[in-house]
Write a protein that holds these residues in place. Structure first.
Motif, PDB file in Angstrom:
ATOM      1  N   GLY A   1       5.202   5.288 -14.317  1.00 37.95           N
ATOM      2  CA  GLY A   1       4.787   3.951 -14.692  1.00 37.95           C
ATOM      3  C   GLY A   1       3.681   3.935 -15.719  1.00 37.95           C
ATOM      4  O   GLY A   1       2.926   4.889 -15.849  1.00 37.95           O
ATOM      5  N   HIS A   2       3.663   2.855 -16.466  1.00 38.84           N
ATOM      6  CA  HIS A   2       2.579   2.554 -17.381  1.00 38.84           C
ATOM      7  C   HIS A   2       2.523   1.056 -17.454  1.00 38.84           C
ATOM      8  O   HIS A   2       3.517   0.374 -17.273  1.00 38.84           O
ATOM      9  N   GLY A   3       1.371   0.541 -17.645  1.00 31.38           N
ATOM     10  CA  GLY A   3       1.257  -0.912 -17.630  1.00 31.38           C
ATOM     11  C   GLY A   3       0.719  -1.405 -16.308  1.00 31.38           C
ATOM     12  O   GLY A   3      -0.208  -0.815 -15.746  1.00 31.38           O
ATOM     13  N   ASP A   4       1.324  -2.469 -15.787  1.00 33.63           N
ATOM     14  CA  ASP A   4       0.767  -3.158 -14.620  1.00 33.63           C
ATOM     15  C   ASP A   4       0.868  -2.386 -13.305  1.00 33.63           C
ATOM     16  O   ASP A   4       0.062  -2.603 -12.408  1.00 33.63           O
ATOM     17  N   VAL A   5       1.868  -1.534 -13.169  1.00 36.93           N
ATOM     18  CA  VAL A   5       2.047  -0.794 -11.917  1.00 36.93           C
ATOM     19  C   VAL A   5       2.261   0.685 -12.237  1.00 36.93           C
ATOM     20  O   VAL A   5       3.104   1.035 -13.045  1.00 36.93           O
TER      21      VAL A   5
ATOM     22  N   TYR B   1      -0.189  11.687  -3.910  1.00 35.32           N
ATOM     23  CA  TYR B   1      -1.581  12.097  -3.699  1.00 35.32           C
ATOM     24  C   TYR B   1      -1.583  13.051  -2.508  1.00 35.32           C
ATOM     25  O   TYR B   1      -1.490  12.620  -1.360  1.00 35.32           O
ATOM     26  N   GLY B   2      -1.596  14.325  -2.796  1.00 32.47           N
ATOM     27  CA  GLY B   2      -1.449  15.311  -1.730  1.00 32.47           C
ATOM     28  C   GLY B   2      -0.013  15.290  -1.227  1.00 32.47           C
ATOM     29  O   GLY B   2       0.898  14.810  -1.889  1.00 32.47           O
ATOM     30  N   ARG B   3       0.166  15.819  -0.033  1.00 32.60           N
ATOM     31  CA  ARG B   3       1.523  15.911   0.521  1.00 32.60           C
ATOM     32  C   ARG B   3       1.933  14.703   1.338  1.00 32.60           C
ATOM     33  O   ARG B   3       3.113  14.487   1.584  1.00 32.60           O
ATOM     34  N   THR B   4       0.971  13.898   1.764  1.00 34.81           N
ATOM     35  CA  THR B   4       1.303  12.830   2.705  1.00 34.81           C
ATOM     36  C   THR B   4       1.034  11.419   2.201  1.00 34.81           C
ATOM     37  O   THR B   4       1.384  10.459   2.878  1.00 34.81           O
ATOM     38  N   ARG B   5       0.422  11.276   1.057  1.00 29.83           N
ATOM     39  CA  ARG B   5       0.077   9.943   0.569  1.00 29.83           C
ATOM     40  C   ARG B   5       0.649   9.690  -0.821  1.00 29.83           C
ATOM     41  O   ARG B   5       0.907  10.607  -1.583  1.00 29.83           O
ATOM     42  N   THR B   6       0.779   8.420  -1.126  1.00 28.27           N
ATOM     43  CA  THR B   6       1.192   7.978  -2.451  1.00 28.27           C
ATOM     44  C   THR B   6       0.233   6.879  -2.882  1.00 28.27           C
ATOM     45  O   THR B   6      -0.109   5.994  -2.094  1.00 28.27           O
ATOM     46  N   VAL B   7      -0.189   6.943  -4.123  1.00 22.83           N
ATOM     47  CA  VAL B   7      -1.094   5.939  -4.674  1.00 22.83           C
ATOM     48  C   VAL B   7      -0.288   4.953  -5.506  1.00 22.83           C
ATOM     49  O   VAL B   7       0.578   5.345  -6.283  1.00 22.83           O
ATOM     50  N   VAL B   8      -0.593   3.672  -5.310  1.00 21.39           N
ATOM     51  CA  VAL B   8      -0.008   2.617  -6.127  1.00 21.39           C
ATOM     52  C   VAL B   8      -1.182   1.862  -6.760  1.00 21.39           C
ATOM     53  O   VAL B   8      -2.072   1.396  -6.053  1.00 21.39           O
ATOM     54  N   GLU B   9      -1.150   1.795  -8.082  1.00 22.61           N
ATOM     55  CA  GLU B   9      -2.227   1.139  -8.827  1.00 22.61           C
ATOM     56  C   GLU B   9      -1.671  -0.118  -9.472  1.00 22.61           C
ATOM     57  O   GLU B   9      -0.692  -0.051 -10.224  1.00 22.61           O
ATOM     58  N   PHE B  10      -2.280  -1.261  -9.153  1.00 21.14           N
ATOM     59  CA  PHE B  10      -1.859  -2.557  -9.686  1.00 21.14           C
ATOM     60  C   PHE B  10      -2.914  -3.050 -10.670  1.00 21.14           C
ATOM     61  O   PHE B  10      -4.094  -3.109 -10.328  1.00 21.14           O
ATOM     62  N   HIS B  11      -2.483  -3.427 -11.870  1.00 19.06           N
ATOM     63  CA  HIS B  11      -3.393  -3.963 -12.890  1.00 19.06           C
ATOM     64  C   HIS B  11      -3.079  -5.440 -13.100  1.00 19.06           C
ATOM     65  O   HIS B  11      -1.922  -5.814 -13.220  1.00 19.06           O
ATOM     66  N   SER B  12      -4.136  -6.255 -13.168  1.00 18.88           N
ATOM     67  CA  SER B  12      -3.971  -7.679 -13.457  1.00 18.88           C
ATOM     68  C   SER B  12      -5.100  -8.091 -14.398  1.00 18.88           C
ATOM     69  O   SER B  12      -6.048  -7.322 -14.609  1.00 18.88           O
TER      70      SER B  12
ATOM     71  N   ALA C   1      -6.307  -2.856  -8.550  1.00 19.94           N
ATOM     72  CA  ALA C   1      -6.363  -2.499  -7.134  1.00 19.94           C
ATOM     73  C   ALA C   1      -5.690  -1.144  -6.992  1.00 19.94           C
ATOM     74  O   ALA C   1      -4.586  -0.928  -7.490  1.00 19.94           O
ATOM     75  N   LEU C   2      -6.369  -0.246  -6.330  1.00 19.13           N
ATOM     76  CA  LEU C   2      -5.869   1.100  -6.091  1.00 19.13           C
ATOM     77  C   LEU C   2      -5.611   1.232  -4.596  1.00 19.13           C
ATOM     78  O   LEU C   2      -6.537   1.093  -3.797  1.00 19.13           O
ATOM     79  N   LEU C   3      -4.345   1.443  -4.225  1.00 18.66           N
ATOM     80  CA  LEU C   3      -3.982   1.513  -2.812  1.00 18.66           C
ATOM     81  C   LEU C   3      -3.290   2.822  -2.496  1.00 18.66           C
ATOM     82  O   LEU C   3      -2.524   3.341  -3.314  1.00 18.66           O
ATOM     83  N   GLN C   4      -3.555   3.325  -1.303  1.00 17.83           N
ATOM     84  CA  GLN C   4      -2.855   4.512  -0.810  1.00 17.83           C
ATOM     85  C   GLN C   4      -1.944   4.089   0.327  1.00 17.83           C
ATOM     86  O   GLN C   4      -2.335   3.309   1.197  1.00 17.83           O
ATOM     87  N   PHE C   5      -0.719   4.619   0.288  1.00 21.66           N
ATOM     88  CA  PHE C   5       0.262   4.390   1.341  1.00 21.66           C
ATOM     89  C   PHE C   5       0.697   5.736   1.901  1.00 21.66           C
ATOM     90  O   PHE C   5       0.626   6.751   1.204  1.00 21.66           O
ATOM     91  N   GLN C   6       1.180   5.748   3.116  1.00 22.55           N
ATOM     92  CA  GLN C   6       1.793   6.953   3.655  1.00 22.55           C
ATOM     93  C   GLN C   6       3.110   7.169   2.915  1.00 22.55           C
ATOM     94  O   GLN C   6       3.978   6.288   2.895  1.00 22.55           O
ATOM     95  N   ALA C   7       3.251   8.330   2.302  1.00 19.32           N
ATOM     96  CA  ALA C   7       4.445   8.623   1.503  1.00 19.32           C
ATOM     97  C   ALA C   7       5.719   8.535   2.347  1.00 19.32           C
ATOM     98  O   ALA C   7       6.741   8.022   1.887  1.00 19.32           O
ATOM     99  N   LEU C   8       5.655   9.002   3.572  1.00 24.64           N
ATOM    100  CA  LEU C   8       6.828   8.983   4.441  1.00 24.64           C
ATOM    101  C   LEU C   8       7.311   7.541   4.688  1.00 24.64           C
ATOM    102  O   LEU C   8       8.504   7.263   4.674  1.00 24.64           O
TER     103      LEU C   8
END
Length: 137
Positions: free
Chosen positions: A70-74, A79-90, A95-102
């Protein structure tokens, strides 16, 4: 086809001070809009005090679970083996959020059970978008 997949999730909002604040979110997928994924945040998680929905490509989520995408708004990346980062731009900031990748993978697989990748009815999506753009029904 009016099939919707919803999955409530716990996310962690990463602040500028590197604090992690737990927050709820709901991932949503609608067969009627097969290219998109929606992330709904409750009013208490938003700056304006109203529920917020972000929309981005389902393929972006798929790519972001494996490598930075991604590039732009999302933007999404592992992030490591168990997390995924989602970055939202407005316009109001980011907002920088971490979710459980699973949990994200599980949600994505459920969407593929509804509409397999590559089987999306793009013609219908384009027609609906053009109607909305030009004020049609």
């Amino acid at each position: 086809m009016d099939i919707t997949v919803e999955q409530p999730m716990l996310a962690r909002l990463i602040t500028a001070e590197d604090q992690e604040i737990p927050m709820s979110a709901t991932l949503r997928y609608c067969a009627d809009d097969p290219l998109a994924v929606f992330v709904d945040f409750p009013a208490e998680a938003a700056l304006e005090g109203e529920e917020v929905t972000w929309t981005f490509a389902r393929s972006l989520l798929d790519q972001g679970l494996r490598a930075p995408a991604g590039h732009g708004d999302v933007q999404i990346w592992p992030y490591g083996r168990t997390r995924t980062v989602v970055e939202f731009h407005s316009p109001h900031g980011l907002a920088l959020l971490q979710f459980q990748a699973l949990a994200l993978r599980r949600f994505l697989l459920r969407t593929y059970e509804v509409v397999a990748p590559g089987q999306e009815d793009v013609t219908r999506v384009v027609e609906r978008g053009l109607c909305a753009l030009f004020g049609g029904v």
